[in-house]
Enzyme design. Structure first.
Site, PDB file in Angstrom:
ATOM      1  N   LYS A   1     -32.861  -1.586 -24.421  1.00 38.24           N
ATOM      2  CA  LYS A   1     -31.995  -1.443 -25.599  1.00 38.24           C
ATOM      3  C   LYS A   1     -31.090  -0.218 -25.531  1.00 38.24           C
ATOM      4  O   LYS A   1     -30.017  -0.216 -26.140  1.00 38.24           O
ATOM      5  CB  LYS A   1     -32.824  -1.436 -26.888  1.00 38.24           C
ATOM      6  CG  LYS A   1     -33.675  -0.197 -27.126  1.00 38.24           C
ATOM      7  CD  LYS A   1     -33.143   0.647 -28.252  1.00 38.24           C
ATOM      8  CE  LYS A   1     -34.026   1.843 -28.589  1.00 38.24           C
ATOM      9  NZ  LYS A   1     -34.718   2.582 -27.577  1.00 38.24           N
TER      10      LYS A   1
ATOM     11  N   GLY B   1     -38.750   1.807 -30.544  1.00 39.31           N
ATOM     12  CA  GLY B   1     -39.840   0.914 -30.924  1.00 39.31           C
ATOM     13  C   GLY B   1     -40.780   1.510 -31.970  1.00 39.31           C
ATOM     14  O   GLY B   1     -41.275   0.802 -32.850  1.00 39.31           O
ATOM     15  N   ASN B   2     -40.995   2.838 -31.897  1.00 36.37           N
ATOM     16  CA  ASN B   2     -41.897   3.492 -32.840  1.00 36.37           C
ATOM     17  C   ASN B   2     -41.409   3.438 -34.272  1.00 36.37           C
ATOM     18  O   ASN B   2     -42.202   3.523 -35.212  1.00 36.37           O
ATOM     19  CB  ASN B   2     -42.091   4.954 -32.456  1.00 36.37           C
ATOM     20  CG  ASN B   2     -43.117   5.083 -31.373  1.00 36.37           C
ATOM     21  OD1 ASN B   2     -44.284   4.784 -31.587  1.00 36.37           O
ATOM     22  ND2 ASN B   2     -42.680   5.477 -30.197  1.00 36.37           N
TER      23      ASN B   2
ATOM     24  N   LYS C   1     -41.134  -5.866 -15.280  1.00 33.62           N
ATOM     25  CA  LYS C   1     -41.606  -5.617 -16.646  1.00 33.62           C
ATOM     26  C   LYS C   1     -42.698  -6.613 -17.047  1.00 33.62           C
ATOM     27  O   LYS C   1     -42.432  -7.803 -17.237  1.00 33.62           O
ATOM     28  CB  LYS C   1     -40.422  -5.718 -17.613  1.00 33.62           C
ATOM     29  CG  LYS C   1     -40.816  -5.375 -19.023  1.00 33.62           C
ATOM     30  CD  LYS C   1     -39.643  -5.023 -19.881  1.00 33.62           C
ATOM     31  CE  LYS C   1     -40.080  -4.675 -21.288  1.00 33.62           C
ATOM     32  NZ  LYS C   1     -40.983  -3.529 -21.355  1.00 33.62           N
TER      33      LYS C   1
ATOM     34  N   LYS D   1     -32.545   6.455 -21.441  1.00 30.32           N
ATOM     35  CA  LYS D   1     -31.860   7.145 -22.549  1.00 30.32           C
ATOM     36  C   LYS D   1     -30.880   8.180 -21.994  1.00 30.32           C
ATOM     37  O   LYS D   1     -29.726   8.238 -22.414  1.00 30.32           O
ATOM     38  CB  LYS D   1     -32.869   7.848 -23.460  1.00 30.32           C
ATOM     39  CG  LYS D   1     -33.807   6.898 -24.188  1.00 30.32           C
ATOM     40  CD  LYS D   1     -34.718   7.655 -25.157  1.00 30.32           C
ATOM     41  CE  LYS D   1     -35.972   6.881 -25.478  1.00 30.32           C
ATOM     42  NZ  LYS D   1     -35.742   5.525 -25.982  1.00 30.32           N
TER      43      LYS D   1
HETATM   44  P1  ADP Z   1     -38.403   4.247 -27.603  1.00 33.68           P
HETATM   45  O1  ADP Z   1     -39.285   3.209 -28.209  1.00 33.68           O
HETATM   46  O2  ADP Z   1     -37.828   5.186 -28.603  1.00 33.68           O
HETATM   47  O3  ADP Z   1     -37.404   3.702 -26.639  1.00 33.68           O
HETATM   48  P2  ADP Z   1     -39.835   5.324 -25.295  1.00 33.68           P
HETATM   49  O4  ADP Z   1     -41.323   5.358 -25.271  1.00 33.68           O
HETATM   50  O5  ADP Z   1     -39.143   4.316 -24.433  1.00 33.68           O
HETATM   51  O6  ADP Z   1     -39.414   5.207 -26.813  1.00 33.68           O
HETATM   52  O7  ADP Z   1     -39.251   6.763 -24.901  1.00 33.68           O
HETATM   53  C1  ADP Z   1     -39.717   7.964 -25.532  1.00 33.68           C
HETATM   54  C2  ADP Z   1     -40.834   8.579 -24.708  1.00 33.68           C
HETATM   55  O8  ADP Z   1     -40.321   9.099 -23.488  1.00 33.68           O
HETATM   56  C3  ADP Z   1     -41.511   9.783 -25.307  1.00 33.68           C
HETATM   57  O9  ADP Z   1     -42.501   9.413 -26.236  1.00 33.68           O
HETATM   58  C4  ADP Z   1     -42.102  10.481 -24.084  1.00 33.68           C
HETATM   59  O10 ADP Z   1     -43.456  10.151 -23.938  1.00 33.68           O
HETATM   60  C5  ADP Z   1     -41.341   9.882 -22.902  1.00 33.68           C
HETATM   61  N1  ADP Z   1     -40.739  10.851 -21.985  1.00 33.68           N
HETATM   62  C6  ADP Z   1     -40.769  10.740 -20.636  1.00 33.68           C
HETATM   63  N2  ADP Z   1     -40.137  11.751 -20.049  1.00 33.68           N
HETATM   64  C7  ADP Z   1     -39.682  12.543 -21.059  1.00 33.68           C
HETATM   65  C8  ADP Z   1     -38.917  13.764 -21.070  1.00 33.68           C
HETATM   66  N3  ADP Z   1     -38.535  14.355 -19.953  1.00 33.68           N
HETATM   67  N4  ADP Z   1     -38.628  14.292 -22.278  1.00 33.68           N
HETATM   68  C9  ADP Z   1     -39.037  13.694 -23.428  1.00 33.68           C
HETATM   69  N5  ADP Z   1     -39.744  12.548 -23.471  1.00 33.68           N
HETATM   70  C10 ADP Z   1     -40.068  11.969 -22.296  1.00 33.68           C
HETATM   71 MG    MG Z   2     -37.825   2.600 -24.760  1.00 32.02          MG
END
Ligand code: ADP
Ligand code: MG
Length: 312
Positions: A214, A11-12, A129, A276
């Site tokens: 996603k 999303g970023n 959600k 992920k």
């Molecule tokens: P995207 O939009 O890329 O899906 P998300 O916000 O869903 O992004 O996922 C990325 C975020 O996951 C990071 O910014 C971080 O804050 C969070 N996060 C939670 N646990 C972890 C971890 N163990 N290692 C790295 N990031 C983590």
């Molecule tokens: Mg995400």
């Protein structure tokens, strides 16, 4: 060596949390992403792109709700289609412009994609959600009765509609996506996890109100198009253990067993890094290579010089 790589944009890459959600900001961010993707294309790889839509689908729903006295609001699956359409348009145009500037001639095509889910998915029994606007408790409960919504109190901020996030079962049209990719086209597909649909007993499909993760759909698509690599580009350079604690440690190349052990130990948050890691593990179990890295390190991570890399 030329590889088939499915790239999942977080999303970023489209809208950063503190940015105003105007079109120019989103297009600028997308241009930055397509620069990185074009570098990968230039190396001769075949690329399939998918992307998130969390903020965008919420905003579109809000536009519908705010205008409800003028135009009847559309259901959530249609809002998801709208978000896929406009994000696909941005990525498609930005990538074509970038490729043209670099003298690359690949075709780019953006496909509106539906993702099949099961109406029996347990996620429908427990929608978690929150999306769209906040309501007072009374308003929310009236809407819930009238429209058959589930509403919940959201972290002390008010009442909101909550929707299910079911597991993707299959990506409709993935054969066509594979054919196009094998013909060297760059395909943008399954945005926002795909438009959620269910299959009726007579074989017909219909939309269902939900938002699919996603990364989970990204894994499905990567498997169905037989990708060699599944790259999840996000806003952190790696997955970490003990994330945010003094003893946090970035994970580099790890085995499937290590990845599973870290999941068991609860190192990854449910709504963000956990899907992920789980999707990356599933892809690696099928013999592929999964990479979780930041957008800016995508080029290095392809050469296995950055990011968290999981393989058998
Ligand atoms: P995207 O939009 O890329 O899906 P998300 O916000 O869903 O992004 O996922 C990325 C975020 O996951 C990071 O910014 C971080 O804050 C969070 N996060 C939670 N646990 C972890 C971890 N163990 N290692 C790295 N990031 C983590
Ligand atoms: Mg995400």
């Amino acid at each position: 060596m030329s590889e088939k790589i499915l790239i999942a944009l977080g999303g970023n890459a489209i809208l950063q949390p503190k940015q105003e959600a105007n079109y120019e900001n989103q297009l600028n961010n997308v241009h930055h992403s397509t620069e990185m993707i074009a570098q990968i294309v230039k190396k001769g790889h075949r690329v399939i792109i998918t992307h998130g839509n969390g903020p965008q689908v919420g905003n579109i729903l809000l536009q519908h709700e705010e205008a409800k006295d003028v135009i009847p609001p559309f259901p959530l699956d249609v809002c998801s289609a709208e978000s896929q359409g406009f994000i696909g348009y941005m990525i498609d145009q930005a990538l074509k412009n970038t490729l043209q500037r670099m003298g690359l001639k690949n075709q780019v095509v953006s496909m509106l994609t539906q993702t099949q889910v099961s109406k029996d998915d347990v996620a429908f029994q427990n929608p978690t959600k929150p999306i769209g606007v906040f309501y007072s408790e009374d308003e929310a409960k009236q809407l819930a009765d009238k429209k058959n919504w589930v509403v919940k109190e959201d972290a002390g901020r008010g009442w909101r509609r909550v929707v299910a996030s079911p597991k993707p079962e299959s990506i409709l049209g993935s054969e066509v996506i594979k054919t196009l990719t094998d013909a060297n086209a760059i395909v943008i597909a399954s945005g926002g996890g795909g438009i959620p649909v269910v299959k009726n007993e007579d074989g017909t499909f219909q939309g269902i109100e939900a938002v699919i993760d996603k990364d989970r759909s990204g894994f499905k698509l990567a498997a169905e198009v037989k990708a060699d690599k599944f790259m999840i580009l996000t806003d952190v350079p790696n997955a970490y253990i003990n994330y945010g604690k003094p003893n946090e440690k970035a994970l580099g190349a790890i085995t499937l067993e290590e990845a599973k052990q870290y999941i068991k130990e609860g190192h990854f948050s449910a709504g963000s890094m956990a899907p992920k890691m789980e999707s990356a593990i599933k892809f690696a179990e099928q013999g592929g290579k999964s990479i979780i890295c930041s957008l800016d390190q995508a080029g290095l991570a392809i050469e296995e010089k950055a990011g968290t890399i999981i393989s058998k």
